[in-house]
Design a protein around this motif. Structure first.
Motif, PDB file in Angstrom:
ATOM      1  N   SER A  35      -5.308   8.508 -13.033  1.00 59.53           N
ATOM      2  CA  SER A  35      -5.907   8.474 -11.634  1.00 59.53           C
ATOM      3  C   SER A  35      -6.559   7.463 -11.492  1.00 59.53           C
ATOM      4  O   SER A  35      -7.400   6.625 -12.280  1.00 59.53           O
ATOM      5  CB  SER A  35      -6.822   9.741 -11.696  1.00 59.53           C
ATOM      6  N   PHE A  36      -6.283   6.618 -10.083  1.00 55.66           N
ATOM      7  CA  PHE A  36      -6.846   5.599  -9.957  1.00 55.66           C
ATOM      8  C   PHE A  36      -7.473   5.358  -8.456  1.00 55.66           C
ATOM      9  O   PHE A  36      -6.825   6.119  -7.378  1.00 55.66           O
ATOM     10  CB  PHE A  36      -5.567   4.355 -10.161  1.00 55.66           C
ATOM     11  N   VAL A  37      -8.357   4.469  -8.112  1.00 59.66           N
ATOM     12  CA  VAL A  37      -9.065   4.533  -7.085  1.00 59.66           C
ATOM     13  C   VAL A  37      -8.465   2.939  -6.794  1.00 59.66           C
ATOM     14  O   VAL A  37      -8.871   1.815  -7.624  1.00 59.66           O
ATOM     15  CB  VAL A  37     -10.578   4.519  -6.929  1.00 59.66           C
ATOM     16  N   VAL A  38      -7.927   2.577  -5.345  1.00 58.39           N
ATOM     17  CA  VAL A  38      -7.582   1.273  -5.045  1.00 58.39           C
ATOM     18  C   VAL A  38      -8.311   0.868  -3.849  1.00 58.39           C
ATOM     19  O   VAL A  38      -8.274   1.491  -2.842  1.00 58.39           O
ATOM     20  CB  VAL A  38      -6.122   1.280  -4.854  1.00 58.39           C
ATOM     21  N   GLU A  39      -8.759  -0.440  -3.818  1.00 61.43           N
ATOM     22  CA  GLU A  39      -9.296  -1.168  -2.602  1.00 61.43           C
ATOM     23  C   GLU A  39      -8.520  -2.508  -2.591  1.00 61.43           C
ATOM     24  O   GLU A  39      -8.405  -3.132  -3.535  1.00 61.43           O
ATOM     25  CB  GLU A  39     -10.753  -1.572  -2.782  1.00 61.43           C
ATOM     26  N   ILE A  40      -7.706  -2.710  -1.507  1.00 59.37           N
ATOM     27  CA  ILE A  40      -6.920  -3.814  -1.286  1.00 59.37           C
ATOM     28  C   ILE A  40      -6.971  -4.272  -0.055  1.00 59.37           C
ATOM     29  O   ILE A  40      -7.014  -3.950   1.084  1.00 59.37           O
ATOM     30  CB  ILE A  40      -5.522  -3.530  -1.735  1.00 59.37           C
ATOM     31  N   VAL A  41      -6.775  -5.699   0.001  1.00 57.61           N
ATOM     32  CA  VAL A  41      -6.859  -6.797   1.323  1.00 57.61           C
ATOM     33  C   VAL A  41      -5.521  -7.414   1.208  1.00 57.61           C
ATOM     34  O   VAL A  41      -5.236  -8.445   0.489  1.00 57.61           O
ATOM     35  CB  VAL A  41      -8.029  -7.486   1.243  1.00 57.61           C
ATOM     36  N   SER A  42      -4.683  -7.173   2.257  1.00 55.65           N
ATOM     37  CA  SER A  42      -3.435  -7.922   2.376  1.00 55.65           C
ATOM     38  C   SER A  42      -3.105  -8.383   3.797  1.00 55.65           C
ATOM     39  O   SER A  42      -3.177  -7.282   4.800  1.00 55.65           O
ATOM     40  CB  SER A  42      -2.262  -7.034   1.706  1.00 55.65           C
ATOM     41  N   GLU A  43      -2.601  -9.385   3.989  1.00 57.89           N
ATOM     42  CA  GLU A  43      -2.086  -9.807   5.305  1.00 57.89           C
ATOM     43  C   GLU A  43      -0.814  -9.066   5.765  1.00 57.89           C
ATOM     44  O   GLU A  43      -0.647  -8.796   6.801  1.00 57.89           O
ATOM     45  CB  GLU A  43      -1.683 -11.357   5.281  1.00 57.89           C
ATOM     46  N   GLN A  44      -0.169  -8.375   4.784  1.00 56.78           N
ATOM     47  CA  GLN A  44       1.076  -7.638   5.074  1.00 56.78           C
ATOM     48  C   GLN A  44       0.694  -6.375   5.873  1.00 56.78           C
ATOM     49  O   GLN A  44       1.276  -5.616   6.279  1.00 56.78           O
ATOM     50  CB  GLN A  44       1.748  -7.310   3.740  1.00 56.78           C
ATOM     51  N   PHE A  45      -0.575  -5.812   5.849  1.00 59.41           N
ATOM     52  CA  PHE A  45      -1.120  -4.788   6.610  1.00 59.41           C
ATOM     53  C   PHE A  45      -1.358  -5.170   8.014  1.00 59.41           C
ATOM     54  O   PHE A  45      -1.493  -4.153   8.993  1.00 59.41           O
ATOM     55  CB  PHE A  45      -2.635  -4.174   5.897  1.00 59.41           C
ATOM     56  N   GLU A  46      -1.249  -6.387   8.391  1.00 58.83           N
ATOM     57  CA  GLU A  46      -1.540  -6.674   9.938  1.00 58.83           C
ATOM     58  C   GLU A  46      -0.538  -5.979  10.815  1.00 58.83           C
ATOM     59  O   GLU A  46       0.688  -5.852  10.294  1.00 58.83           O
ATOM     60  CB  GLU A  46      -1.203  -8.065   9.911  1.00 58.83           C
ATOM     61  N   GLY A  47      -0.923  -5.267  11.968  1.00 60.56           N
ATOM     62  CA  GLY A  47      -0.298  -4.682  12.814  1.00 60.56           C
ATOM     63  C   GLY A  47       0.194  -3.247  12.395  1.00 60.56           C
ATOM     64  O   GLY A  47       0.923  -2.469  13.116  1.00 60.56           O
TER      65      GLY A  47
END
Length: 93
Positions: free
Chosen positions: A33-45
């Motif tokens: 079991s994992f909790v993830v927080e992620i910031v990526s330019e690939q999420f744009e749009g």
């Protein structure tokens, strides 16, 4: 043997090239079991559901052994910047 926090981070780093990533093993060390927080330019749009699907796809192999994955945040760098600014101007009491 279950999936490690490092394996999850490595897969997300290589596939989504995040500018920020935080992975928390909430299984007590068994890697289920994992909790993830992620910031990526690939999420744009992309909509939130698409972003979550991207995270799941990046962890395709790991998901065979993970029982629970919570994507706490999947945001763009611009959204992340705004969240950080808002947290600084509005500190928790």
């Amino acid at each position: 043997m279950g999936v490690t926090k490092e394996q999850v981070e490595s897969s997300l780093n290589s596939k989504l090239n995040p500018s920020h990533i935080e992975v928390l093993d909430t299984s007590g060390g068994c890697g289920a079991s994992f909790v993830v927080e992620i910031v990526s330019e690939q999420f744009e749009g992309k909509r939130l559901l698409e972003r979550h699907r991207m995270v799941n796809a990046a962890l395709e192999e790991e998901m065979k052994e993970i029982h629970a994955l919570s994507v706490k945040k999947a945001v763009t760098p611009e959204q992340w910047k705004k969240l950080q600014e808002s947290n600084q101007s509005n500190p928790a009491a």
